[in-house]
Write a protein that holds these residues in place. Structure first.
Motif, mmCIF file in Angstrom:
data_model
loop_
_atom_site.group_PDB
_atom_site.id
_atom_site.type_symbol
_atom_site.label_atom_id
_atom_site.label_comp_id
_atom_site.label_asym_id
_atom_site.label_seq_id
_atom_site.Cartn_x
_atom_site.Cartn_y
_atom_site.Cartn_z
ATOM 1 N N LEU A 89 0.833 -1.201 0.000
ATOM 2 C CA LEU A 89 0.000 0.000 0.000
ATOM 3 C C LEU A 89 0.868 1.251 0.000
ATOM 4 N N LEU A 90 1.904 1.254 0.807
ATOM 5 C CA LEU A 90 2.807 2.401 0.877
ATOM 6 C C LEU A 90 3.471 2.639 -0.485
ATOM 7 N N ILE A 91 3.904 1.581 -1.144
ATOM 8 C CA ILE A 91 4.513 1.704 -2.472
ATOM 9 C C ILE A 91 3.508 2.284 -3.463
ATOM 10 N N ARG A 92 2.269 1.812 -3.403
ATOM 11 C CA ARG A 92 1.240 2.308 -4.329
ATOM 12 C C ARG A 92 0.954 3.790 -4.080
ATOM 13 N N ILE A 93 0.807 4.172 -2.816
ATOM 14 C CA ILE A 93 0.524 5.571 -2.497
ATOM 15 C C ILE A 93 1.658 6.456 -2.995
ATOM 16 N N GLU A 94 2.892 6.066 -2.727
ATOM 17 C CA GLU A 94 4.040 6.865 -3.169
ATOM 18 C C GLU A 94 4.103 6.955 -4.693
ATOM 19 N N LYS A 95 3.826 5.848 -5.377
ATOM 20 C CA LYS A 95 3.844 5.832 -6.846
ATOM 21 C C LYS A 95 2.769 6.762 -7.403
ATOM 22 N N ASP A 96 1.561 6.662 -6.863
ATOM 23 C CA ASP A 96 0.469 7.495 -7.359
ATOM 24 C C ASP A 96 0.707 8.973 -7.063
ATOM 25 N N LEU A 97 1.247 9.281 -5.896
ATOM 26 C CA LEU A 97 1.557 10.675 -5.581
ATOM 27 C C LEU A 97 2.660 11.208 -6.492
ATOM 28 N N ASN A 98 3.638 10.386 -6.787
ATOM 29 C CA ASN A 98 4.718 10.814 -7.684
ATOM 30 C C ASN A 98 4.217 11.101 -9.094
ATOM 31 N N ALA A 99 3.116 10.465 -9.497
ATOM 32 C CA ALA A 99 2.534 10.737 -10.813
ATOM 33 C C ALA A 99 2.077 12.191 -10.916
ATOM 34 N N LEU A 100 1.791 12.808 -9.769
ATOM 35 C CA LEU A 100 1.374 14.211 -9.775
ATOM 36 C C LEU A 100 2.499 15.136 -10.230
#
Length: 102
Positions: free
Chosen positions: A36-47
């Motif tokens: 979950l932490l990896i997914r959140i960081e990945k999605d936030l980095n897409a911003l």
């Protein structure tokens, strides 16, 4: 034409939210918490390259403050765009009341 890349910065409350989310999920399943932490960081980095990826909140007051939100699984990441950075204010479970996000 290449997209302008912005920095993505988590403010204090968002960092605390992320820690709380991780701790809560890890108490039940550390592997899922890591994923979950990896997914959140990945999605936030897409911003950083797609800052308008998130939605405008339906709550008029929050929208008028310039917030957008990104849906990441069961969580909502509230952020605002600044000149060269995306500021993430909160990361909250979608079922929470988020009327006072700052």
């Amino acid at each position: 034409m290449p997209r302008r890349k912005r920095g993505v910065r988590l403010l204090g409350l968002a960092e605390r939210d992320l820690t709380d989310i991780y701790d809560y999920v890890a108490a039940e399943n550390p592997t899922v918490a890591d994923q979950l932490l990896i997914r959140i960081e990945k999605d936030l980095n897409a911003l950083s390259t797609q800052p308008l990826l998130g939605r405008i909140p339906r709550d008029h007051d929050i929208a008028m403050l310039g917030f957008r939100y990104l849906i990441i699984g069961d969580y909502l990441a509230f952020y605002r765009l600044e000149t060269s950075v995306v500021l993430v204010y909160r990361i909250l479970h979608g079922g929470r009341d988020y009327s006072d996000i700052h």
